[in-house]
Design a protein around this motif. Structure first.
Motif, PDB file in Angstrom:
ATOM      1  N   GLY A 106     100.736  31.519  53.346  1.00  0.00           N
ATOM      2  CA  GLY A 106     100.083  32.510  54.205  1.00  0.00           C
ATOM      3  C   GLY A 106      98.659  32.097  54.510  1.00  0.00           C
ATOM      4  O   GLY A 106      98.242  30.972  54.201  1.00  0.00           O
ATOM      5  N   LEU A 107      97.927  33.031  55.090  1.00  0.00           N
ATOM      6  CA  LEU A 107      96.545  32.731  55.500  1.00  0.00           C
ATOM      7  C   LEU A 107      95.671  32.300  54.325  1.00  0.00           C
ATOM      8  O   LEU A 107      94.706  31.567  54.488  1.00  0.00           O
ATOM      9  CB  LEU A 107      95.925  33.960  56.164  1.00  0.00           C
ATOM     10  CG  LEU A 107      96.359  34.207  57.610  1.00  0.00           C
ATOM     11  CD1 LEU A 107      95.927  35.596  58.072  1.00  0.00           C
ATOM     12  CD2 LEU A 107      95.783  33.118  58.521  1.00  0.00           C
ATOM     13  N   GLN A 108      96.042  32.755  53.109  1.00  0.00           N
ATOM     14  CA  GLN A 108      95.216  32.486  51.930  1.00  0.00           C
ATOM     15  C   GLN A 108      95.330  31.045  51.435  1.00  0.00           C
ATOM     16  O   GLN A 108      94.466  30.571  50.698  1.00  0.00           O
ATOM     17  CB  GLN A 108      95.555  33.470  50.796  1.00  0.00           C
ATOM     18  CG  GLN A 108      96.883  33.226  50.066  1.00  0.00           C
ATOM     19  CD  GLN A 108      98.140  33.539  50.892  1.00  0.00           C
ATOM     20  OE1 GLN A 108      98.061  34.045  52.002  1.00  0.00           O
ATOM     21  NE2 GLN A 108      99.297  33.210  50.348  1.00  0.00           N
ATOM     22  N   ASN A 109      96.410  30.328  51.815  1.00  0.00           N
ATOM     23  CA  ASN A 109      96.567  28.969  51.267  1.00  0.00           C
ATOM     24  C   ASN A 109      96.929  27.902  52.300  1.00  0.00           C
ATOM     25  O   ASN A 109      97.014  26.726  51.958  1.00  0.00           O
ATOM     26  CB  ASN A 109      97.590  28.954  50.109  1.00  0.00           C
ATOM     27  CG  ASN A 109      98.951  29.514  50.508  1.00  0.00           C
ATOM     28  OD1 ASN A 109      99.219  29.717  51.691  1.00  0.00           O
ATOM     29  ND2 ASN A 109      99.792  29.768  49.528  1.00  0.00           N
ATOM     30  N   ILE A 110      97.120  28.280  53.549  1.00  0.00           N
ATOM     31  CA  ILE A 110      97.623  27.305  54.525  1.00  0.00           C
ATOM     32  C   ILE A 110      96.638  26.141  54.751  1.00  0.00           C
ATOM     33  O   ILE A 110      97.053  24.979  54.852  1.00  0.00           O
ATOM     34  CB  ILE A 110      98.030  27.991  55.853  1.00  0.00           C
ATOM     35  CG1 ILE A 110      98.895  27.051  56.694  1.00  0.00           C
ATOM     36  CG2 ILE A 110      96.823  28.501  56.634  1.00  0.00           C
ATOM     37  CD1 ILE A 110      99.622  27.736  57.838  1.00  0.00           C
ATOM     38  N   ALA A 111      95.349  26.429  54.765  1.00  0.00           N
ATOM     39  CA  ALA A 111      94.366  25.364  54.997  1.00  0.00           C
ATOM     40  C   ALA A 111      94.332  24.403  53.807  1.00  0.00           C
ATOM     41  O   ALA A 111      94.268  23.178  53.983  1.00  0.00           O
ATOM     42  CB  ALA A 111      92.986  25.962  55.243  1.00  0.00           C
ATOM     43  N   GLN A 139      93.414  28.279  61.396  1.00  0.00           N
ATOM     44  CA  GLN A 139      93.018  27.696  60.103  1.00  0.00           C
ATOM     45  C   GLN A 139      93.326  26.199  60.086  1.00  0.00           C
ATOM     46  O   GLN A 139      92.589  25.407  59.511  1.00  0.00           O
ATOM     47  CB  GLN A 139      93.818  28.349  58.975  1.00  0.00           C
ATOM     48  CG  GLN A 139      93.487  29.798  58.777  1.00  0.00           C
ATOM     49  CD  GLN A 139      92.784  30.044  57.460  1.00  0.00           C
ATOM     50  OE1 GLN A 139      92.525  29.098  56.711  1.00  0.00           O
ATOM     51  NE2 GLN A 139      92.464  31.274  57.181  1.00  0.00           N
ATOM     52  N   LEU A 140      94.450  25.830  60.729  1.00  0.00           N
ATOM     53  CA  LEU A 140      94.859  24.420  60.735  1.00  0.00           C
ATOM     54  C   LEU A 140      93.959  23.605  61.655  1.00  0.00           C
ATOM     55  O   LEU A 140      93.601  22.482  61.340  1.00  0.00           O
ATOM     56  CB  LEU A 140      96.330  24.308  61.151  1.00  0.00           C
ATOM     57  CG  LEU A 140      97.298  24.957  60.158  1.00  0.00           C
ATOM     58  CD1 LEU A 140      98.693  25.055  60.740  1.00  0.00           C
ATOM     59  CD2 LEU A 140      97.325  24.189  58.842  1.00  0.00           C
ATOM     60  N   VAL A 141      93.582  24.209  62.774  1.00  0.00           N
ATOM     61  CA  VAL A 141      92.663  23.527  63.700  1.00  0.00           C
ATOM     62  C   VAL A 141      91.329  23.290  62.997  1.00  0.00           C
ATOM     63  O   VAL A 141      90.773  22.195  63.045  1.00  0.00           O
ATOM     64  CB  VAL A 141      92.467  24.364  64.988  1.00  0.00           C
ATOM     65  CG1 VAL A 141      91.356  23.783  65.840  1.00  0.00           C
ATOM     66  CG2 VAL A 141      93.763  24.427  65.772  1.00  0.00           C
TER      67      VAL A 141
END
Ligand code: DX5
Ligand code: ZN
Length: 223
Positions: A179-184, A216-218
């Protein structure tokens, strides 16, 4: 390499499946992740060909099919015919994994192998050149909404080491508790495809959550 977001339709509202498929079609997501469970390999049963055919009918993005079933060889041709673009089988469910990988390729699909949390990446050493994708399970397979297992980071590092100079185009996919908390952090570790069920479908605004994941990936690329 491009980052892939693959929402897991296991967490969709099956009473409104077409609505949820359209949401993914119009979002920044890249693939549909399709979890097939047989009640034998994993302690849960999800859905089979009729539901997959319904997904295929409406989906405008590739189907990333994750088979959590025993004896997958029996059904590979059927999954290919039902519209799979990628078929991933479990290492733990395949006695003759090399043969299974060749069967997937002969069916015209890209071939993936999934590893349970206890299965070391190094066991793929002798087939790694044949694979298009490795799916690292970051929960024990069977259910959506479980807690992420931290050892996944080590497994991503191990897999990156295994593919270096050998198969660098391999997709490194992470599935479970993403999720948003660990994707990066997962992207920094070397993953490039991210399955997310609960994080997307339980969100107040799934389309926005997918966009935030992409963002987040960008941001990660520019690090
Ligand atoms: C679990 C499945 C996953 C699951 C992920 O066995 O393989 O694809 O849908 O769901 P979340 O993202 O909720 O952990
Ligand atoms: Zn899955």
């Amino acid at each position: 390499m491009k980052y892939i977001i693959a929402p897991s339709i296991l967490s969709a509202d099956f009473g409104n499946l077409q609505r949820d498929i359209e949401m993914i079609n119009h979002s920044e997501a890249d693939w549909f992740h399709v979890d097939v469970m047989d009640g034998v390999f994993v302690p849960n049963i999800s859905f089979g060909f009729p539901v997959m055919a319904a997904v295929k009918k409406h989906a405008t993005k590739p189907l990333d099919v994750h088979l959590m079933i025993v004896e997958p060889d029996k059904y590979i041709e059927d999954f290919a015919k039902a519209g799979a673009d990628r078929i991933t089988v479990h290492y733990e469910a395949c006695t003759h994994l090399h043969r299974t990988i060749q069967l997937i390729k002969a069916s015209g699909c890209k071939a993936g192998v999934a590893l349970n949390p206890h299965t070391p990446v190094t066991l793929l050493q002798d087939v790694i050149e044949d694979l298009d994708l490795v799916l690292i399970m970051s929960v024990n397979p069977g259910f959506g909404g479980q807690a992420f297992i931290h050892n996944t980071y080590k497994k991503i590092h191990d897999l990156k080491a295994l593919i270096r100079g050998v198969n660098e185009d391999l997709v490194v996919e992470v599935d479970g508790g993403v999720g948003l908390q660990n994707i990066a952090a997962l992207a920094s570790a070397g993953a490039n495809a991210f399955v997310a069920g609960n994080a997307i479908f339980a969100a107040e605004n799934p389309t926005k959550t997918i966009a935030e994941m992409k963002q987040q990936l960008v941001s990660n690329i520019s690090i």
